[in-house]
Design a protein around this motif. Structure first.
Motif, PDB file in Angstrom:
ATOM      1  N   VAL A  71      42.155  33.974  34.855  1.00  0.00           N
ATOM      2  CA  VAL A  71      41.369  34.809  33.955  1.00  0.00           C
ATOM      3  C   VAL A  71      40.938  36.069  34.702  1.00  0.00           C
ATOM      4  O   VAL A  71      40.329  35.987  35.773  1.00  0.00           O
ATOM      5  N   GLU A  72      41.252  37.221  34.131  1.00  0.00           N
ATOM      6  CA  GLU A  72      40.883  38.498  34.734  1.00  0.00           C
ATOM      7  C   GLU A  72      39.803  39.146  33.872  1.00  0.00           C
ATOM      8  O   GLU A  72      40.003  39.385  32.677  1.00  0.00           O
TER       9      GLU A  72
ATOM     10  N   ALA B 257      39.130  36.389  43.415  1.00  0.00           N
ATOM     11  CA  ALA B 257      39.358  37.689  44.039  1.00  0.00           C
ATOM     12  C   ALA B 257      38.639  38.758  43.235  1.00  0.00           C
ATOM     13  O   ALA B 257      38.394  38.604  42.035  1.00  0.00           O
ATOM     14  N   SER B 258      38.317  39.847  43.924  1.00  0.00           N
ATOM     15  CA  SER B 258      37.723  41.010  43.275  1.00  0.00           C
ATOM     16  C   SER B 258      38.497  42.245  43.710  1.00  0.00           C
ATOM     17  O   SER B 258      38.778  42.412  44.896  1.00  0.00           O
ATOM     18  N   GLU B 259      38.859  43.086  42.740  1.00  0.00           N
ATOM     19  CA  GLU B 259      39.637  44.292  43.033  1.00  0.00           C
ATOM     20  C   GLU B 259      38.953  45.517  42.451  1.00  0.00           C
ATOM     21  O   GLU B 259      38.470  45.496  41.312  1.00  0.00           O
ATOM     22  N   ASP B 260      38.952  46.584  43.227  1.00  0.00           N
ATOM     23  CA  ASP B 260      38.535  47.890  42.735  1.00  0.00           C
ATOM     24  C   ASP B 260      39.806  48.710  42.563  1.00  0.00           C
ATOM     25  O   ASP B 260      40.479  49.036  43.539  1.00  0.00           O
TER      26      ASP B 260
ATOM     27  N   HIS C 210      37.569  41.101  38.280  1.00  0.00           N
ATOM     28  CA  HIS C 210      37.221  39.811  38.873  1.00  0.00           C
ATOM     29  C   HIS C 210      38.212  38.772  38.367  1.00  0.00           C
ATOM     30  O   HIS C 210      38.458  38.688  37.151  1.00  0.00           O
ATOM     31  N   LYS C 211      38.760  37.978  39.292  1.00  0.00           N
ATOM     32  CA  LYS C 211      39.753  36.970  38.923  1.00  0.00           C
ATOM     33  C   LYS C 211      39.189  35.565  39.132  1.00  0.00           C
ATOM     34  O   LYS C 211      38.582  35.275  40.170  1.00  0.00           O
ATOM     35  N   TYR C 212      39.404  34.715  38.131  1.00  0.00           N
ATOM     36  CA  TYR C 212      38.947  33.330  38.176  1.00  0.00           C
ATOM     37  C   TYR C 212      40.088  32.396  37.790  1.00  0.00           C
ATOM     38  O   TYR C 212      40.861  32.707  36.876  1.00  0.00           O
ATOM     39  N   GLN C 213      40.192  31.248  38.466  1.00  0.00           N
ATOM     40  CA  GLN C 213      41.131  30.213  38.052  1.00  0.00           C
ATOM     41  C   GLN C 213      40.390  29.262  37.124  1.00  0.00           C
ATOM     42  O   GLN C 213      39.484  28.552  37.547  1.00  0.00           O
ATOM     43  N   TRP C 214      40.747  29.269  35.845  1.00  0.00           N
ATOM     44  CA  TRP C 214      40.086  28.441  34.837  1.00  0.00           C
ATOM     45  C   TRP C 214      41.152  27.632  34.107  1.00  0.00           C
ATOM     46  O   TRP C 214      42.074  28.183  33.534  1.00  0.00           O
TER      47      TRP C 214
ATOM     48  N   LYS D 129      40.492  45.783  48.151  1.00  0.00           N
ATOM     49  CA  LYS D 129      39.858  44.473  48.198  1.00  0.00           C
ATOM     50  C   LYS D 129      39.003  44.392  49.449  1.00  0.00           C
ATOM     51  O   LYS D 129      39.382  44.940  50.494  1.00  0.00           O
ATOM     52  N   SER D 130      37.884  43.707  49.344  1.00  0.00           N
ATOM     53  CA  SER D 130      36.970  43.601  50.476  1.00  0.00           C
ATOM     54  C   SER D 130      37.659  42.975  51.677  1.00  0.00           C
ATOM     55  O   SER D 130      38.309  41.926  51.568  1.00  0.00           O
ATOM     56  N   GLY D 131      37.575  43.649  52.834  1.00  0.00           N
ATOM     57  CA  GLY D 131      38.130  43.111  54.069  1.00  0.00           C
ATOM     58  C   GLY D 131      39.632  43.248  54.203  1.00  0.00           C
ATOM     59  O   GLY D 131      40.214  42.726  55.159  1.00  0.00           O
TER      60      GLY D 131
END
Length: 205
Positions: free
Chosen positions: A147-148, A28-31, A138-142, A58-60
């Motif tokens: 991870v943000e 996901a991406s957040e502003d 930006h969020k990643y599953q690691w 968030k986009s959309g």
């Protein structure tokens, strides 16, 4: 109690390198527009409390707003402990409060957390802005971690930071720093949280 790893990165180049090294797609991406409030006489900060409204785009998706109350924040060796309570708020009400903090007491009549804030630390002369900054997250599953990766835009420039929330922060930090070292990514422990960075910038101006 929220426990987070907070690791700073020196440049956009190091941040991009970290995102590639995670080897996982963007979740996901957040502003985020982060706006902070206090009483006219800094009543909340004197009690080590931070009151924030965050508008997230968030986009959309339709934007959302979150009220947060944080207290007793401690950041040592890149591991942060903070008492935190959050609650969603109607986006239109949030934007009106951001425009005019004097609306906070009236809005509190129909919002549990705002009411708690108003009652916990009375601010007899009303509310005012403490500061504001934007953050792209930006969020990643690691592995088992979310991870943000943050790019926080202050008046003086952009700061880069990695955050991981974990109940075992020492292990999470060890794994993350091992990844950074493996890929030759420069890093250091965050010494201040974003709110403190905002105040530091304000003081320096």
């Amino acid at each position: 109690m929220e426990i987070e790893i907070k690791i700073r990165l020196p440049t956009e180049e190091d941040t991009v390198k970290l995102e590639r090294s995670l080897g996982t797609p963007l979740v996901a991406s957040e502003d985020q527009d982060n706006v902070f409030f206090d009483g006219a006489h800094r009543e909340l900060i004197k009690e080590q409390l931070v009151f924030r409204i965050r508008v997230i785009e968030k986009s959309g998706k339709d934007p959302v707003a979150i009220v947060a109350l944080k207290g007793n924040a401690v950041l040592v060796n890149g591991i942060a402990h903070v008492e935190e309570e959050e609650e969603a708020i109607d986006i239109d009400i949030a934007r009106r409060i951001i425009e005019d903090p004097s609306l906070i007491p009236d809005a509190a009549e129909n919002h549990r957390l705002l009411k708690k804030i108003v009652e916990r630390v009375p601010c007899k002369d009303g509310y005012t802005h403490m500061g504001r900054f934007r953050n792209v997250r930006h969020k990643y599953q690691w592995q088992e971690y979310l991870v943000e990766v943050d790019r926080t835009k202050y008046p003086h420039g952009t700061a880069y930071e990695i955050e991981i929330e974990s109940t075992d922060p020492e292990q999470a930090k060890e794994r993350l720093t091992s990844l950074l070292e493996e890929h030759g990514i420069r890093y250091g422990n965050s010494e201040r949280n974003k709110f403190e960075n905002m105040l530091h910038v304000t003081v320096q101006q």
